[in-house]
Design a protein around this motif. Structure first.
Motif, PDB file in Angstrom:
ATOM      1  N   HIS A   3       0.842  -1.184   0.000  1.00  0.00           N
ATOM      2  CA  HIS A   3       0.000   0.000   0.000  1.00  0.00           C
ATOM      3  C   HIS A   3       0.883   1.242   0.000  1.00  0.00           C
ATOM      4  CE1 HIS A   3      -3.945  -1.964   0.896  1.00  0.00           C
ATOM      5  NE2 HIS A   3      -3.109  -2.934   1.282  1.00  0.00           N
ATOM      6  N   GLY A   4       0.458   2.240  -0.729  1.00  0.00           N
ATOM      7  CA  GLY A   4       1.194   3.497  -0.783  1.00  0.00           C
ATOM      8  C   GLY A   4       0.251   4.634  -1.077  1.00  0.00           C
ATOM      9  N   SER A   5       0.804   5.832  -1.158  1.00  0.00           N
ATOM     10  CA  SER A   5       0.006   6.996  -1.517  1.00  0.00           C
ATOM     11  C   SER A   5       0.895   8.036  -2.164  1.00  0.00           C
ATOM     12  CB  SER A   5      -0.700   7.590  -0.296  1.00  0.00           C
ATOM     13  OG  SER A   5       0.235   8.143   0.606  1.00  0.00           O
ATOM     14  N   VAL A   6       0.267   8.916  -2.914  1.00  0.00           N
ATOM     15  CA  VAL A   6       0.969   9.989  -3.586  1.00  0.00           C
ATOM     16  C   VAL A   6       0.032  11.181  -3.611  1.00  0.00           C
ATOM     17  CG1 VAL A   6       0.173   9.271  -5.890  1.00  0.00           C
ATOM     18  CG2 VAL A   6       2.284  10.594  -5.656  1.00  0.00           C
ATOM     19  N   THR A   7       0.583  12.377  -3.521  1.00  0.00           N
ATOM     20  CA  THR A   7      -0.237  13.582  -3.563  1.00  0.00           C
ATOM     21  C   THR A   7      -0.146  14.210  -4.945  1.00  0.00           C
ATOM     22  OG1 THR A   7       0.034  13.996  -1.202  1.00  0.00           O
ATOM     23  CG2 THR A   7      -0.652  15.856  -2.550  1.00  0.00           C
ATOM     24  N   VAL A   8      -1.290  14.318  -5.589  1.00  0.00           N
ATOM     25  CA  VAL A   8      -1.365  14.933  -6.910  1.00  0.00           C
ATOM     26  C   VAL A   8      -2.525  15.919  -6.914  1.00  0.00           C
ATOM     27  CG1 VAL A   8      -0.363  12.940  -8.106  1.00  0.00           C
ATOM     28  CG2 VAL A   8      -2.835  13.109  -7.864  1.00  0.00           C
ATOM     29  N   ASN A   9      -2.318  17.054  -7.555  1.00  0.00           N
ATOM     30  CA  ASN A   9      -3.353  18.090  -7.628  1.00  0.00           C
ATOM     31  C   ASN A   9      -3.916  18.424  -6.246  1.00  0.00           C
ATOM     32  OD1 ASN A   9      -3.137  18.171 -10.475  1.00  0.00           O
ATOM     33  ND2 ASN A   9      -4.503  16.408 -10.648  1.00  0.00           N
ATOM     34  N   GLY A  10      -3.047  18.364  -5.230  1.00  0.00           N
ATOM     35  CA  GLY A  10      -3.431  18.707  -3.875  1.00  0.00           C
ATOM     36  C   GLY A  10      -4.236  17.650  -3.154  1.00  0.00           C
ATOM     37  N   ILE A  11      -4.338  16.437  -3.698  1.00  0.00           N
ATOM     38  CA  ILE A  11      -5.152  15.377  -3.109  1.00  0.00           C
ATOM     39  C   ILE A  11      -4.279  14.146  -2.877  1.00  0.00           C
ATOM     40  CG2 ILE A  11      -7.167  13.878  -3.430  1.00  0.00           C
ATOM     41  CD1 ILE A  11      -8.247  15.992  -5.347  1.00  0.00           C
ATOM     42  N   GLN A  12      -4.372  13.576  -1.703  1.00  0.00           N
ATOM     43  CA  GLN A  12      -3.641  12.350  -1.422  1.00  0.00           C
ATOM     44  C   GLN A  12      -4.408  11.170  -2.018  1.00  0.00           C
ATOM     45  OE1 GLN A  12      -3.246  10.933   2.682  1.00  0.00           O
ATOM     46  NE2 GLN A  12      -1.096  10.457   2.261  1.00  0.00           N
ATOM     47  N   ILE A  13      -3.757  10.475  -2.931  1.00  0.00           N
ATOM     48  CA  ILE A  13      -4.345   9.327  -3.612  1.00  0.00           C
ATOM     49  C   ILE A  13      -3.679   8.062  -3.093  1.00  0.00           C
ATOM     50  CG2 ILE A  13      -4.693   8.166  -5.829  1.00  0.00           C
ATOM     51  CD1 ILE A  13      -6.336  10.696  -5.595  1.00  0.00           C
ATOM     52  N   ALA A  61     -12.380   6.181  -0.343  1.00  0.00           N
ATOM     53  CA  ALA A  61     -11.439   5.833   0.721  1.00  0.00           C
ATOM     54  C   ALA A  61     -10.544   4.658   0.303  1.00  0.00           C
ATOM     55  CB  ALA A  61     -12.202   5.471   1.992  1.00  0.00           C
ATOM     56  N   PRO A  62      -9.263   4.723   0.724  1.00  0.00           N
ATOM     57  CA  PRO A  62      -8.656   5.704   1.613  1.00  0.00           C
ATOM     58  C   PRO A  62      -8.076   6.933   0.920  1.00  0.00           C
ATOM     59  CG  PRO A  62      -7.130   3.910   1.258  1.00  0.00           C
ATOM     60  CD  PRO A  62      -8.390   3.542   0.504  1.00  0.00           C
ATOM     61  N   SER A  63      -8.339   7.160  -0.352  1.00  0.00           N
ATOM     62  CA  SER A  63      -7.919   8.415  -0.976  1.00  0.00           C
ATOM     63  C   SER A  63      -8.707   9.572  -0.360  1.00  0.00           C
ATOM     64  CB  SER A  63      -8.146   8.378  -2.494  1.00  0.00           C
ATOM     65  OG  SER A  63      -7.279   7.446  -3.108  1.00  0.00           O
ATOM     66  N   ALA A  64      -8.144  10.768  -0.438  1.00  0.00           N
ATOM     67  CA  ALA A  64      -8.763  11.926   0.196  1.00  0.00           C
ATOM     68  C   ALA A  64      -9.901  12.486  -0.653  1.00  0.00           C
ATOM     69  CB  ALA A  64      -7.715  13.012   0.431  1.00  0.00           C
ATOM     70  N   LEU A  65     -10.804  13.153   0.016  1.00  0.00           N
ATOM     71  CA  LEU A  65     -11.840  13.907  -0.670  1.00  0.00           C
ATOM     72  C   LEU A  65     -11.227  15.186  -1.241  1.00  0.00           C
ATOM     73  CD1 LEU A  65     -14.532  13.479   2.074  1.00  0.00           C
ATOM     74  CD2 LEU A  65     -14.917  12.867  -0.321  1.00  0.00           C
ATOM     75  N   PRO A  66     -11.622  15.595  -2.434  1.00  0.00           N
ATOM     76  CA  PRO A  66     -11.113  16.857  -2.972  1.00  0.00           C
ATOM     77  C   PRO A  66     -11.641  18.037  -2.169  1.00  0.00           C
ATOM     78  CG  PRO A  66     -12.835  15.978  -4.390  1.00  0.00           C
ATOM     79  CD  PRO A  66     -12.548  14.929  -3.359  1.00  0.00           C
ATOM     80  N   ALA A  67     -10.767  18.969  -1.835  1.00  0.00           N
ATOM     81  CA  ALA A  67     -11.171  20.109  -1.002  1.00  0.00           C
ATOM     82  C   ALA A  67     -12.267  20.929  -1.662  1.00  0.00           C
ATOM     83  CB  ALA A  67      -9.956  20.983  -0.704  1.00  0.00           C
ATOM     84  N   ASP A  68     -12.220  21.038  -2.988  1.00  0.00           N
ATOM     85  CA  ASP A  68     -13.231  21.822  -3.696  1.00  0.00           C
ATOM     86  C   ASP A  68     -14.441  20.990  -4.102  1.00  0.00           C
ATOM     87  OD1 ASP A  68     -12.190  20.298  -5.736  1.00  0.00           O
ATOM     88  OD2 ASP A  68     -11.602  21.986  -7.010  1.00  0.00           O
ATOM     89  N   SER A  78      -6.714  14.532 -15.107  1.00  0.00           N
ATOM     90  CA  SER A  78      -5.532  15.226 -14.591  1.00  0.00           C
ATOM     91  C   SER A  78      -4.861  14.414 -13.495  1.00  0.00           C
ATOM     92  CB  SER A  78      -5.941  16.603 -14.057  1.00  0.00           C
ATOM     93  OG  SER A  78      -4.816  17.292 -13.538  1.00  0.00           O
ATOM     94  N   ASP A  79      -5.659  13.791 -12.631  1.00  0.00           N
ATOM     95  CA  ASP A  79      -5.088  12.943 -11.576  1.00  0.00           C
ATOM     96  C   ASP A  79      -4.305  11.782 -12.172  1.00  0.00           C
ATOM     97  OD1 ASP A  79      -6.342  14.570  -9.719  1.00  0.00           O
ATOM     98  OD2 ASP A  79      -7.918  13.124  -9.217  1.00  0.00           O
TER      99      ASP A  79
END
Length: 296
Positions: A3-13, A61-68, A78-79
Motif C-alpha cells: 500500500h502506498g500513496s501519492v499527492t497529486v493536484n493537492g489530493i492524497q491518492i 477511501a482511503p484516498s482523500a476527498l477533494p477540497a473543492d 488530470s489525476d
C-alpha cells in the motif's frame, strides 16, 4: 500487495501496487475500488514484469476527498496523468481502465499521449458509441442509475440498510447471473463508508451528467475535448457479452476496432457482465497480457 500513496493536484491518492518494471496504471469505476476490481490482474502484471499500481480515485477511501468537491472527468484525467508523473512513469507505461476508469483512460491517453505506450479499456466504449447508445431507448433504460443519482433522495436510498441498493444492483444488474459480487461489494462499503464519500461518488454523475448541463453545446464541447478523440497508441478494448449496462453486438465491436489506431484490438469476454476484470479474470488477464506482449 503493498500500500502506498501519492499527492497529486493537492489530493492524497492511495493505491496498491505489486511488481517492478514499466508502470501499469489501473483505473477503476463506480462504485468499486482499484484493489478489488483488479485483484486478479495486479499479480499477473507483476509476474509479467510490470509495476502494477491501482489507485482509488479521489473521494473513494482511503484516498482523500477533494477540497473543492470537484469530481469532474477532467479532474480524474488530470489525476491519472499526474500519478504517472509522480511515480516516475516513462513513455513505456501502459494505461488500463474500466467503467469511469475507462472514460478517464480514453481521455488521459489522448491528452498526454507521450506518457502511455499502450491502452487497455473495458466496459465503456469510445465517446462516439457511448453517446449514441445513451440516447437510445435501450441505453436510457439500462443506464437508469445516471438519472436516479441526480435526485436528492438518492443519497438516502443508496445509503440505507448498509447500502443494500448497491449490493442488489451490483449482483442483479451490473454483474453476470453466475457471478458472486460479495467481495466487490465489501470493497464498495470500505470505499464509500461515509456520507461525504458516497456524495462524492454520486457527484461523478451529478457533475458530469447534470440535468441542467447535459446536452448543451458547452457540455458537448467539454466532453469532446476530453475523450472525443481516440488514442493514437495501440488500444485493446474488451466488453462482456452479458453486460446489462452497455450492450454491444458484433457489428458495433467491429466498428470500434476499425476506428482505433493501427495495432489495436477488440474482443468480447464471454459470459462477463459489466465488471469484466473481476468477473472473468482468466480470460481477461490472458487477453491483456497477450496484447501487452505484442511488439508496437
Amino acid at each position: 500487495m503493498q500500500h502506498g500513496s501519492v499527492t497529486v493536484n493537492g489530493i492524497q491518492i492511495a493505491y496498491v501496487e505489486e511488481g517492478e518494471g514499466p508502470l501499469a496504471l489501473l483505473l477503476h469505476g463506480f462504485p468499486e475500488s482499484g484493489e478489488a476490481t483488479y485483484r486478479h490482474l495486479i499479480p499477473a502484471l507483476a509476474a509479467a514484469g510490470y509495476r502494477a499500481v491501482a489507485p482509488n480515485i479521489r473521494g473513494f477511501a482511503p484516498s482523500a476527498l477533494p477540497a473543492d468537491g470537484s469530481m469532474l472527468l477532467v479532474d480524474l484525467v488530470s489525476d491519472a496523468n499526474a500519478i504517472h508523473q509522480a511515480l516516475g512513469g516513462g513513455s513505456d507505461a501502459v494505461l488500463i481502465g474500466h467503467d469511469w476508469g475507462a472514460a478517464t483512460a480514453w481521455a488521459a491517453a489522448t491528452t498526454a499521449p507521450e506518457r502511455w505506450s499502450k491502452v487497455v479499456i473495458s466496459d465503456v466504449p469510445p465517446l462516439w458509441f457511448f453517446a449514441n447508445y445513451a440516447s437510445t431507448y435501450e441505453g436510457i433504460e439500462r443506464l437508469n442509475h445516471f438519472w436516479f443519482f441526480q435526485m436528492d433522495m438518492a443519497e438516502t436510498i443508496v445509503a440505507a440498510n448498509d447500502m443494500a441498493w448497491l449490493r442488489q444492483v451490483m449482483q442483479d444488474k451490473w454483474t453476470a447471473p453466475s457471478y458472486d459480487a460479495t467481495e466487490d461489494f465489501e470493497a464498495v462499503r470500505k470505499a464509500l463508508n461515509e456520507p461525504a464519500r458516497l456524495r462524492a461518488a454520486l457527484d461523478l454523475y451529478r457533475m458530469n451528467f447534470g440535468p441542467k448541463v447535459m446536452g448543451t453545446p458547452e457540455w458537448e464541447a467539454a466532453h469532446m475535448a476530453l475523450w472525443g478523440a481516440l488514442p493514437t497508441q495501440p488500444t485493446l478494448y474488451l466488453h462482456g457479452t452479458a453486460d446489462q449496462s452497455v450492450s454491444m453486438d458484433e457489428a458495433s465491436l467491429t466498428a470500434i476496432r476499425e476506428s482505433l489506431a493501427d495495432g489495436s484490438e477488440t474482443d468480447f469476454i464471454q459470459g462477463a457482465g459489466h465488471i469484466v476484470p473481476a468477473e472473468k479474470p482468466d480470460a481477461y488477464n490472458a487477453r491483456v497480457l497477450q496484447f501487452l506482449k505484442k511488439a508496437v
